[in-house]
Design a protein around this motif. Sequence first.
Motif, mmCIF file in Angstrom:
data_model
loop_
_atom_site.group_PDB
_atom_site.id
_atom_site.type_symbol
_atom_site.label_atom_id
_atom_site.label_comp_id
_atom_site.label_asym_id
_atom_site.label_seq_id
_atom_site.Cartn_x
_atom_site.Cartn_y
_atom_site.Cartn_z
ATOM 1 N N PRO A 60 0.800 -1.234 0.000
ATOM 2 C CA PRO A 60 0.000 0.000 0.000
ATOM 3 C C PRO A 60 0.827 1.274 0.000
ATOM 4 O O PRO A 60 0.438 2.271 -0.617
ATOM 5 N N GLU A 61 1.988 1.266 0.670
ATOM 6 C CA GLU A 61 2.772 2.498 0.781
ATOM 7 C C GLU A 61 3.389 2.933 -0.546
ATOM 8 O O GLU A 61 3.800 4.083 -0.698
ATOM 9 N N ARG A 62 3.480 2.033 -1.519
ATOM 10 C CA ARG A 62 4.026 2.415 -2.826
ATOM 11 C C ARG A 62 2.931 2.719 -3.839
ATOM 12 O O ARG A 62 3.200 3.227 -4.923
ATOM 13 N N LEU A 63 1.706 2.385 -3.486
ATOM 14 C CA LEU A 63 0.619 2.447 -4.463
ATOM 15 C C LEU A 63 0.316 3.867 -4.920
ATOM 16 O O LEU A 63 0.199 4.131 -6.120
ATOM 17 N N ALA A 64 0.174 4.798 -3.975
ATOM 18 C CA ALA A 64 -0.262 6.153 -4.319
ATOM 19 C C ALA A 64 0.703 6.829 -5.289
ATOM 20 O O ALA A 64 0.283 7.459 -6.267
ATOM 21 N N ASP A 65 2.009 6.700 -5.031
ATOM 22 C CA ASP A 65 2.990 7.353 -5.898
ATOM 23 C C ASP A 65 2.978 6.760 -7.303
ATOM 24 O O ASP A 65 3.075 7.490 -8.297
ATOM 25 N N ARG A 67 0.424 5.193 -8.729
ATOM 26 C CA ARG A 67 -0.840 5.617 -9.343
ATOM 27 C C ARG A 67 -0.706 7.011 -9.941
ATOM 28 O O ARG A 67 -1.144 7.274 -11.058
ATOM 29 N N GLN A 68 -0.083 7.913 -9.189
ATOM 30 C CA GLN A 68 0.077 9.285 -9.657
ATOM 31 C C GLN A 68 0.993 9.344 -10.874
ATOM 32 O O GLN A 68 0.721 10.070 -11.838
ATOM 33 N N GLU A 69 2.068 8.580 -10.848
ATOM 34 C CA GLU A 69 3.017 8.601 -11.957
ATOM 35 C C GLU A 69 2.407 8.039 -13.237
ATOM 36 O O GLU A 69 2.736 8.474 -14.342
ATOM 37 N N LEU A 70 1.506 7.071 -13.084
ATOM 38 C CA LEU A 70 0.838 6.482 -14.244
ATOM 39 C C LEU A 70 -0.395 7.275 -14.674
ATOM 40 O O LEU A 70 -0.988 6.986 -15.708
ATOM 41 N N GLY A 71 -0.807 8.252 -13.874
ATOM 42 C CA GLY A 71 -2.008 9.014 -14.202
ATOM 43 C C GLY A 71 -3.268 8.189 -14.053
ATOM 44 O O GLY A 71 -4.179 8.269 -14.883
ATOM 45 N N LEU A 72 -3.326 7.393 -12.989
ATOM 46 C CA LEU A 72 -4.451 6.484 -12.772
ATOM 47 C C LEU A 72 -5.730 7.263 -12.474
ATOM 48 O O LEU A 72 -5.797 8.005 -11.501
ATOM 49 N N PRO A 73 -6.776 7.128 -13.299
ATOM 50 C CA PRO A 73 -8.030 7.837 -13.037
ATOM 51 C C PRO A 73 -8.800 7.194 -11.896
ATOM 52 O O PRO A 73 -8.562 6.039 -11.536
#
Length: 222
Positions: A60-65, A67-73
């Motif tokens: 979970p701690e790596r997910l947000a970054d 997601r942001q780098e991939l532009g996850l909608p």
Amino acid sequence: MEQTMSVKNREKSYVIVPGLHMGMLTLADLERLTALVRKYQVPGIKVTGAQRVALLGLPPERLADLRQELGLPEGPPHTRGRLHTVQACPGKTWCKYGLRDSLALGRRLEELVLDRPLPAKVKVGISGCPMNCCESTLRDVGLQARSTGWRLTFGGNAANRPRFGDVVAEGLDDEQALELVRRCLAFYADKAVYKSRSARFMERFGSEFLRDGVLNNTGAAD
């Protein structure tokens, strides 16, 4: 890489699936994926049956970054009026058996956005010849090339209650196929209940109901 999604698995880690254009990768895509896997120490990589690449086992701690780098909608594609996946074979561009350009048609379908959410996820399979390599008849929307043009089916499913899609029309050119797919999806969005996949919708209402709505404009949404 577009239409990325993430899924939580039973081990409380996450899977991120970067959206690919029908499984086609450029050198730049491969280099970017390699860099992301190294940067975020992705434990596993899997080529999926839907012609995508899954990045497995993310904490979970790596997910947000990532997601942001991939532009996850936010939210799954169908809640934004988008198709869940578009699979396509190499078509006449790369295959000696191909009759029509399945990749070009697939790219245009990937860009399709309805003006309303879809009731459930919609998967598309496009096969450039009658060999049906993308198992188009088992997809919500299936397009299969014949010598006379595209054959469109609707309501297929390959899950635990498999179903062949119903034939909507045959002998379509690219523009006719795109318009009829749009009309089928709009009709489905108007008539189906929330979370009802197209296969269950077709079992409930039947192929004549759909064909009458999209071919004769009886109750079809524009």
